[in-house]
Write a protein that holds these residues in place. Structure first.
Motif, mmCIF file in Angstrom:
data_model
loop_
_atom_site.group_PDB
_atom_site.id
_atom_site.type_symbol
_atom_site.label_atom_id
_atom_site.label_comp_id
_atom_site.label_asym_id
_atom_site.label_seq_id
_atom_site.Cartn_x
_atom_site.Cartn_y
_atom_site.Cartn_z
ATOM 1 N N ASP A 32 58.455 -15.539 -68.486
ATOM 2 C CA ASP A 32 57.999 -14.915 -67.246
ATOM 3 C C ASP A 32 56.484 -14.904 -67.145
ATOM 4 O O ASP A 32 55.924 -15.061 -66.069
ATOM 5 C CB ASP A 32 58.539 -13.492 -67.126
ATOM 6 N N GLU A 33 55.799 -14.698 -68.252
ATOM 7 C CA GLU A 33 54.346 -14.642 -68.253
ATOM 8 C C GLU A 33 53.707 -15.996 -67.928
ATOM 9 O O GLU A 33 52.567 -16.061 -67.481
ATOM 10 C CB GLU A 33 53.812 -14.149 -69.610
ATOM 11 N N GLU A 34 54.431 -17.091 -68.175
ATOM 12 C CA GLU A 34 53.877 -18.422 -67.939
ATOM 13 C C GLU A 34 54.059 -18.905 -66.507
ATOM 14 O O GLU A 34 53.486 -19.917 -66.116
ATOM 15 C CB GLU A 34 54.549 -19.428 -68.884
ATOM 16 N N ILE A 35 54.838 -18.183 -65.712
ATOM 17 C CA ILE A 35 55.091 -18.590 -64.327
ATOM 18 C C ILE A 35 54.145 -17.821 -63.417
ATOM 19 O O ILE A 35 54.220 -16.600 -63.335
ATOM 20 C CB ILE A 35 56.552 -18.317 -63.921
ATOM 21 N N PRO A 36 53.237 -18.515 -62.712
ATOM 22 C CA PRO A 36 52.312 -17.799 -61.829
ATOM 23 C C PRO A 36 53.059 -17.172 -60.655
ATOM 24 O O PRO A 36 54.108 -17.666 -60.234
ATOM 25 C CB PRO A 36 51.349 -18.885 -61.364
ATOM 26 N N PHE A 37 52.502 -16.085 -60.103
ATOM 27 C CA PHE A 37 53.179 -15.355 -59.031
ATOM 28 C C PHE A 37 53.480 -16.245 -57.839
ATOM 29 O O PHE A 37 54.508 -16.100 -57.200
ATOM 30 C CB PHE A 37 52.346 -14.139 -58.585
#
Length: 173
Positions: A32-37
């Motif tokens: 989740d942290e690697e996917i930009p908003f």
């Protein structure tokens, strides 16, 4: 076997292999942290909306600072598509035309402002959506827009679109 039949057979073989549950075994899933908003989808029913919120009053100040240059001081004038209206040029401005308020929010968050797309915080995007919706009479001036309230907004032009999302759980892919 003709060239045409050979190509069709090769295409069928590739397609059936691509349809396997295992896939080609390339890459690894992103955390989740690697996917930009901005690479996340906000669905019409509100799935994917971030935390945060905003009001029309907060959105008015943000609009004056970051949006008025393109969309006019009150949102009616333009020169770029005014979000408030209707007016002489735009019968269906953004705040009344979009089929879902969630789509309006998602567009604001991804594409605005034009000179700095993806620079708005989630709270700023919620506040701008609230400002545009309130200025168009879609919601009340004091309504807060957030992940719970935004999907409940009934857009005035919603029924003039083909509803590809009518089936619960439908996704664009």
């Amino acid at each position: 076997m003709s060239t045409r039949n050979l190509l069709a057979a090769a295409l069928l073989a590739v397609m059936s292999g691509a349809a396997s549950a295992e896939g080609p075994g390339l890459g690894q899933p992103l955390s989740d942290e690697e996917i930009p908003f901005y690479a996340r989808y906000v669905m019409p029913d509100g799935r994917g909306l971030p935390e945060g919120g905003g009001t029309a009053a907060t959105g008015s100040a943000i609009y004056a600072e970051k949006c008025a240059t393109c969309h006019g001081a009150t949102g009616i004038e333009g020169p770029v598509m005014p979000p408030v209206g209707p007016n002489d040029i735009w019968a269906k401005p953004a705040g009344r035309y979009w089929p879902y308020a969630t789509t309006l929010f998602d567009y604001i968050r991804r594409a605005m402002p034009l000179d700095a797309p993806k620079s708005l915080s989630d709270d700023e995007a919620y506040a701008l959506a609230a400002f545009i919706l309130a200025a168009n009479g879609v919601i009340g001036e004091g309504d807060t827009m957030d992940a719970e309230s935004l999907p409940k907004v009934e857009m005035p032009n919603r029924d003039n679109f083909l509803d590809v999302w009518a089936k619960q759980g439908a996704t664009p892919w």
